[in-house]
Design a protein around this motif. Structure first.
Motif, PDB file in Angstrom:
ATOM      1  N   ARG A 131      67.567  17.229  41.449  1.00 20.94           N
ATOM      2  CA  ARG A 131      68.775  16.633  41.694  1.00 20.94           C
ATOM      3  C   ARG A 131      68.689  15.623  42.635  1.00 20.94           C
ATOM      4  O   ARG A 131      69.575  15.403  43.213  1.00 20.94           O
ATOM      5  N   ILE A 164      78.320  25.706  44.759  1.00 18.06           N
ATOM      6  CA  ILE A 164      77.882  24.387  44.642  1.00 18.06           C
ATOM      7  C   ILE A 164      78.985  23.285  44.668  1.00 18.06           C
ATOM      8  O   ILE A 164      79.823  23.553  43.998  1.00 18.06           O
ATOM      9  N   LYS A 166      79.606  19.472  44.360  1.00 16.80           N
ATOM     10  CA  LYS A 166      79.021  18.187  43.755  1.00 16.80           C
ATOM     11  C   LYS A 166      79.926  17.041  43.894  1.00 16.80           C
ATOM     12  O   LYS A 166      81.206  17.331  43.548  1.00 16.80           O
ATOM     13  N   THR A 172      82.155  24.795  42.493  1.00 18.92           N
ATOM     14  CA  THR A 172      81.931  25.997  41.522  1.00 18.92           C
ATOM     15  C   THR A 172      81.137  27.025  42.094  1.00 18.92           C
ATOM     16  O   THR A 172      80.103  26.679  43.057  1.00 18.92           O
ATOM     17  N   GLY A 173      81.256  28.098  41.925  1.00 19.24           N
ATOM     18  CA  GLY A 173      80.544  29.188  42.297  1.00 19.24           C
ATOM     19  C   GLY A 173      80.105  30.542  41.477  1.00 19.24           C
ATOM     20  O   GLY A 173      80.904  30.452  40.269  1.00 19.24           O
ATOM     21  N   TYR A 174      79.557  31.466  42.118  1.00 18.17           N
ATOM     22  CA  TYR A 174      79.112  32.819  41.270  1.00 18.17           C
ATOM     23  C   TYR A 174      78.549  33.593  42.335  1.00 18.17           C
ATOM     24  O   TYR A 174      78.108  33.413  43.273  1.00 18.17           O
ATOM     25  N   THR A 188      73.713  36.503  36.886  1.00 25.15           N
ATOM     26  CA  THR A 188      75.003  35.835  37.697  1.00 25.15           C
ATOM     27  C   THR A 188      76.154  36.514  37.430  1.00 25.15           C
ATOM     28  O   THR A 188      76.398  37.248  35.966  1.00 25.15           O
ATOM     29  N   ARG A 191      81.848  34.243  37.962  1.00 23.25           N
ATOM     30  CA  ARG A 191      81.935  32.606  37.782  1.00 23.25           C
ATOM     31  C   ARG A 191      83.098  32.063  37.868  1.00 23.25           C
ATOM     32  O   ARG A 191      84.089  32.527  37.446  1.00 23.25           O
ATOM     33  N   PHE A 199      83.778  20.092  34.744  1.00 21.24           N
ATOM     34  CA  PHE A 199      82.904  21.053  34.521  1.00 21.24           C
ATOM     35  C   PHE A 199      83.078  21.480  33.061  1.00 21.24           C
ATOM     36  O   PHE A 199      82.097  22.395  32.418  1.00 21.24           O
ATOM     37  N   ILE A 203      79.009  17.003  25.210  1.00 24.58           N
ATOM     38  CA  ILE A 203      78.033  15.724  25.204  1.00 24.58           C
ATOM     39  C   ILE A 203      78.108  14.969  24.002  1.00 24.58           C
ATOM     40  O   ILE A 203      78.503  16.013  23.062  1.00 24.58           O
TER      41      ILE A 203
ATOM     42  N   LYS B 516      69.359  16.650  30.664  1.00 28.51           N
ATOM     43  CA  LYS B 516      69.733  17.097  31.918  1.00 28.51           C
ATOM     44  C   LYS B 516      70.918  17.298  32.521  1.00 28.51           C
ATOM     45  O   LYS B 516      71.248  18.195  33.368  1.00 28.51           O
ATOM     46  N   ILE B 518      73.252  18.756  30.631  1.00 27.96           N
ATOM     47  CA  ILE B 518      73.614  20.471  30.129  1.00 27.96           C
ATOM     48  C   ILE B 518      73.102  21.287  31.263  1.00 27.96           C
ATOM     49  O   ILE B 518      73.729  22.269  31.690  1.00 27.96           O
ATOM     50  N   ASP B 520      71.656  20.843  34.328  1.00 27.13           N
ATOM     51  CA  ASP B 520      72.572  21.087  35.674  1.00 27.13           C
ATOM     52  C   ASP B 520      73.695  21.621  35.731  1.00 27.13           C
ATOM     53  O   ASP B 520      74.059  22.490  36.597  1.00 27.13           O
ATOM     54  N   SER B 521      74.648  21.444  34.565  1.00 25.31           N
ATOM     55  CA  SER B 521      75.780  21.838  34.470  1.00 25.31           C
ATOM     56  C   SER B 521      75.871  23.509  34.399  1.00 25.31           C
ATOM     57  O   SER B 521      76.579  24.251  34.942  1.00 25.31           O
ATOM     58  N   VAL B 523      73.510  25.448  35.215  1.00 24.64           N
ATOM     59  CA  VAL B 523      72.905  26.082  36.537  1.00 24.64           C
ATOM     60  C   VAL B 523      73.854  26.144  37.416  1.00 24.64           C
ATOM     61  O   VAL B 523      74.053  26.854  38.198  1.00 24.64           O
ATOM     62  N   ASP B 524      74.619  24.819  37.569  1.00 20.01           N
ATOM     63  CA  ASP B 524      75.835  24.848  38.523  1.00 20.01           C
ATOM     64  C   ASP B 524      76.964  25.976  38.227  1.00 20.01           C
ATOM     65  O   ASP B 524      77.526  26.504  39.205  1.00 20.01           O
ATOM     66  N   VAL B 525      77.125  26.173  37.176  1.00 19.74           N
ATOM     67  CA  VAL B 525      78.343  27.293  36.708  1.00 19.74           C
ATOM     68  C   VAL B 525      77.605  28.745  36.655  1.00 19.74           C
ATOM     69  O   VAL B 525      78.319  29.568  36.195  1.00 19.74           O
ATOM     70  N   GLY B 526      76.413  28.885  36.821  1.00 19.70           N
ATOM     71  CA  GLY B 526      75.683  29.865  36.945  1.00 19.70           C
ATOM     72  C   GLY B 526      75.538  30.809  35.470  1.00 19.70           C
ATOM     73  O   GLY B 526      75.234  31.876  35.407  1.00 19.70           O
TER      74      GLY B 526
END
Lengths: 210, 777
Positions: A131, A164, A166, A172-174, A188, A191, A199, A203, B516, B518, B520-521, B523-526
């Protein structure tokens, strides 16, 4: 007699030194967050950072402020190293989760890991992996130290809350179980439920046969 | 003279009364609305909107410049005796002293109302906070009042309730999620933000970006919706927290899109109806992003031809991707799918109101009672479901319950309505309780209502749960088959990889930036915990050629096809470990009849019918070495290898023992060598697809063209070790099912009762299909 007294004195002194320096599992129940970011110079390195004022507000650590009639500027809080708290504040026992907890107490189970005090930094490194270009801050708050009984043995774990942030994305968290040795995330839950926003973006892919 | 004095006295009295005013403050309404300023209220009082201004006015066409003050109640409301917006709450004899609070934004602390007057102009930050505080108090008080009503029903009536008997006396305070306070950010500064974070117990309310001066906190229905997520969490966790205050609690929804998440959204919408009895949600704040949601077919928000008739209902699965504001769109989103549940619950409320002669207010309480009982059972990670049950009655076991609820046997539209129906049958549907006009609600009438929404997808009420021992012991309460008219069940054989000519089997995406993003996303949302140390941080080996190469992380989307004439809903693919090997070799006893004996299949000549055999499914998901020493669950992917000159399929650990690499080079070098070379990342080893129309693929159903937009919930994420030799062939045995599948949930060998939980470690409840690929350089 004098010699015996001297020997006894130094023996007790040495024992005391050994006990105080011996690394014990940190059972401290924390109430504050620690912040981790990517080193601005060495992008591949993760460092602990003093929380910004806005971080303290966001995480609820900021003291109350008055209304616009008279707003006093709050003082910045100093970061505290929790692993150096006196032993009297540490919980002595870890709660044991999972089946057959008595096996651990009877020492009839293999221990799968050994707690290390760097587990939190290791966790942050994993969460901030790759990151260096992003503006991401990771906040970690330890809740409990535990032992998890598994098929192959018993594992020392930590229960934490991860938050976290950004930039341009929000927060966002958990909650998570973390391996007390490696800092790896094991499980985890709790969430954040986002209704809308970045979020939840998808894609685009191009269709090519396998 | 005397008359003049009398007139003076009368006039003076009138003016005196006017000056004294009421205890709570004076009336200050002008043509500009209520002058909501501190001097118009007494200490402890203020003003806030008890519904959004559309609800208060009946006018859906109010624009963003509307003065909210026009809709404030002139009479001030009691807010707090504190200087700060903090509140306590009480249920029976238990109090949470710090129950809820409101702060200004995510970057500020508490606002101090030093004079305890909480009336501020509607365009101020203080008003937003008071607004959020008032709405918070209203819903928390009403929720706890209804919860105690529900609990009293549960312990007072002679049916098996999911409520723990110590709900209000347990030190962990399970009635309010361990007694942890909820913090509301009344104006977080985030665009279009509305979120609930259970880890920090924060409700984040932002602003609407499409117009000026509209903030989410102005709309109580949205605030109540977010609280709805919190109360769903409370309900799901009551039994778990009663059992232990430590460790995970169940979640209602684990992917960006899945049916559990959709149910969560539908229930959250219902909490708005629960509060104000109105059948529209978000019709102020969300109107400006064209996403207000109806909760009944009669709502004017619907732009299509649904109606409150048997044939006009929001039908599952057809309406899973329906957008009421723009019916021509096809949107796979939990909010859209959740509207089916919200519509059903409102219709049920109205039906109870009419049939049982209740007021609408009481009917809402009765429906919420059913919801709380349902979630309380389904979320029990102690795997019991009720106090006197033995472990494993539901959710497999306390060891595996989290994985069962999240992935293996997750909550979906079918199971949620089945359990809700069970509690309906045990309460309103039982004449001994006399809860419906002195008698019982007719169960045929109930089943017809459920069927009108396409939700009568179960064949029994599963009164005995899914337990290893008790799962088929009865009693058996069956659904009347003739009541199933609109609800359609399809056999799993009709779910296939697209068999048509010139069609692809899978989408593979390995674009570096996409993957990348996906990863990262996730991981961020757990949702995932990270990726292999063998894969580079920057995914530099991802070459974007839509093939699987060494050192890559790839996304895989099966090209699923519905070969039936009925829409499939809630399609779910699993790539997690399961019980399909014996002695380290693949079993060929399943419907796929793979591999041949000559290709390395497990030996069936001995050891069958017992632990370790191919026809034996692990009762403990391979996690009880003491009771099942020979049972394991195995990774899905096998490797092709020449054994004595014969091409065979072998497990990865067998392959690396022969051909390498060393175990230190495995994807998980410290723990697991069984998926050394390729593996699906845990957490991204299951995927979900809203629906597939007849004779179409999922992509065709969603109307995706040449460049479809894919969610991470549609994507299985696979890692390929950098040490794989190019040309190595792999075959992964995946499992799939869907919600309205006839033979994915019903055990035809046991009167169509639900499959027992342990059977989901095996093959019977699934359609098996294969992903075969060759690793290229």
């Amino acid at each position: 007699m004098k010699k015996i007294s001297l020997i006894s004195f130094f023996t007790f002194l040495i024992i005391g030194l050994v006990v105080s320096l011996w690394e014990k599992p940190d059972h401290t129940v924390e109430v504050k967050w620690e912040k981790f970011v990517t080193d601005p110079v060495k992008k591949t390195k993760v460092v602990k950072s003093a929380p910004l004022e806005e971080d303290l507000y966001r995480l609820g650590q900021k003291p109350k402020v008055k209304t616009s009639k008279k707003i006093s500027k709050p003082t910045k809080k100093k970061f505290t190293n929790y692993s150096r708290l006196p032993s009297s504040t540490r919980a002595q026992n870890r709660e044991i989760l999972g089946p057959n907890p008595e096996l651990f107490k009877k020492r009839k189970v293999e221990i799968l890991n050994r707690p290390k005090k760097e587990w939190k930094e290791n966790l942050a490194k994993k969460l901030l992996r790759g990151r260096d270009k992003d503006k991401v801050s990771v906040f970690i708050k330890k809740e409990k130290s535990l032992i998890q009984m598994e098929r192959n043995g018993a594992r020392y774990i930590e229960q934490v809350v991860v938050s976290i942030h950004k930039s341009r994305f929000g927060t966002t968290g958990y909650r998570a179980f973390i391996d007390s040795e490696t800092g790896s995330v094991l499980k985890t839950w709790d969430r954040t439920v986002h209704e809308y926003g970045p979020f939840k973006k998808g894609i685009s892919v191009k269709l090519i046969n396998l | 003279m005397k008359r003049g004095i009398l007139l003076q006295i009368i006039l003076s009295s009138v003016f005196l009364v006017g000056c004294l005013g009421s205890q709570s403050g004076g009336k200050k309404r002008t043509s500009a609305g209520v002058a909501n300023t501190p001097d118009t209220v007494s200490p402890g009082y203020g003003r806030y909107l008890t519904d959004n201004i559309v609800g208060l006015s009946g006018n859906y066409n109010l624009d963003s410049s509307t003065n909210l003050a026009l809709f404030l109640n002139e009479t001030p409301q009691f807010i707090s005796n504190n200087n700060f917006l903090k509140g306590s709450c009480t249920a029976k004899t238990s109090t949470v002293s710090e129950c809820y609070e409101v702060i200004k934004t995510q970057n500020s602390g508490f606002t101090e109302f030093s004079d305890r007057r909480f009336a501020y102009p509607v365009n101020t930050e203080e008003f937003l906070q008071v607004q959020a505080f008032g709405n918070s108090r209203d819903i928390i008080d009403k929720f706890l009042s209804t919860q105690t009503f529900s609990f009293d029903l549960g312990v007072g009536l002679p049916y098996i309730s999911s409520y723990p008997s110590t709900l209000y006396t347990n030190v962990n305070k399970p009635y309010f999620f361990k007694g942890k306070k909820v913090t509301v950010w009344a104006n977080s500064g985030d665009a279009n933000a509305a979120s609930y974070s259970p880890s920090s117990q924060v409700i984040n309310l932002g602003y609407i970006s499409t117009v000026n001066n509209v903030f989410v906190a102005q709309d109580p229905t949205v605030t109540w919706h977010e609280y709805g997520h919190h109360f769903n969490k409370v309900a799901m966790s009551t039994r778990t927290i009663t059992n232990s205050g430590t460790g995970p609690t169940a979640e209602l929804g684990s992917l960006q899109y899945d049916e559990a998440g959709s149910i969560n959204e539908g229930l959250a919408d219902y909490y708005s109806y629960f509060m104000n009895g109105r059948e529209d949600f978000g019709d102020w704040a969300l109107k400006f992003v064209n996403r207000a949601r109806p909760m009944t077919e009669g709502s004017s928000i619907h732009q299509s031809t649904v109606s409150e008739t048997f044939n006009g209902r929001m039908l599952y699965p057809d309406y899973l991707t329906y957008e009421p504001n723009e019916p021509d769109l096809i949107i796979e989103d939990v909010h859209n799918s959740g509207t089916i549940i919200a519509h059903f619950l409102v219709a049920l409320t109205k039906s109870i109101q009419t049939t049982c002669s209740y007021s609408n207010e009481v009917a809402r309480k009765m429906v919420l009672h059913l919801v709380l009982e349902t979630l309380g059972e389904m979320g029990d990670l102690s795997a019991k479901g009720y106090d006197t049950a033995i472990e494993s009655t539901i959710n497999h076991s306390s060891t595996s319950s989290f994985e069962w609820v999240t992935k293996v046997n997750p909550i979906n539209m079918r199971s949620f309505v089945q359990v809700l129906s069970k509690y309906f049958y045990r309460t309103l549907g039982d004449s001994t309780n006399a809860l419906c006009a002195g008698g019982a609600y007719n169960m045929d009438q109930y089943e017809v209502l459920v069927d009108s929404y396409g939700l009568l997808l179960f064949k029994t009420y599963n009164l005995d749960g899914n337990g290893l021992i008790t799962g088929h012991l009865g009693p058996l309460k069956t659904v009347t088959d003739t009541n199933r008219v609109k609800s359609t069940l399809v056999k799993k054989q009709f779910l296939k990889i697209d068999p048509r000519e010139n069609k692809f089997d899978f989408i593979v995406t390995d674009d570096r930036a996409n993957m990348k993003a996906i990863i990262d996303s996730l991981v961020d949302v757990g949702r995932i915990t990270g990726w292999s140390p063998q894969i580079k941080d920057d995914l530099r080996f991802n070459n974007g050629n839509a093939r699987i190469s060494p050192g890559e992380i790839v996304g895989i989307i099966p090209n699923l096809y519905n070969d039936s004439n009925i829409t499939m809903g809630g399609v779910n693919v699993l790539a997690n470990d399961w019980d399909h090997t014996k002695g380290g070799k693949p079993c060929n006893t399943f419907e796929d009849e793979w591999p041949l004996s000559s290709e390395g299949a497990a030996d069936l000549t001995a050891g069958e019918g017992v632990q370790g055999g191919c026809n034996y499914v692990t009762r403990y998901n391979g996690e009880n070495a003491a009771l099942e020493p020979n049972e394991v669950v195995s990774p899905v992917c096998f490797v092709q290898m020449a054994v004595n000159g014969v091409t065979q399929w072998v497990t990865q650990d067998v392959f690396i023992a022969e051909r390498g690499p060393e175990t230190e080079m495995c994807l998980d070098p410290d723990n697991n060598h069984r998926d050394c070379l390729v593996r699906f990342i845990k957490g991204a080893d299951h995927s979900f697809y809203s629906k597939i129309n007849p004779k179409e693929t999922w992509l065709e159903t969603l109307g995706q063209g040449e460049t479809p937009e894919i969610k991470d919930s549609n994507t299985l994420i696979m890692e390929a070790s950098p040490w794989i030799s190019p040309g190595t062939k792999f075959r992964c045995r995946l499992r799939a099912r869907f919600t309205n599948c006839e033979d994915c949930w019903h055990d035809s060998n046991n009167n169509n009762d639900n499959f027992k939980d342990y059977e989901f470690s095996g093959a019977d409840p699934y359609k098996i299909f294969h992903l075969e690929f060759q690793v290229v350089d």
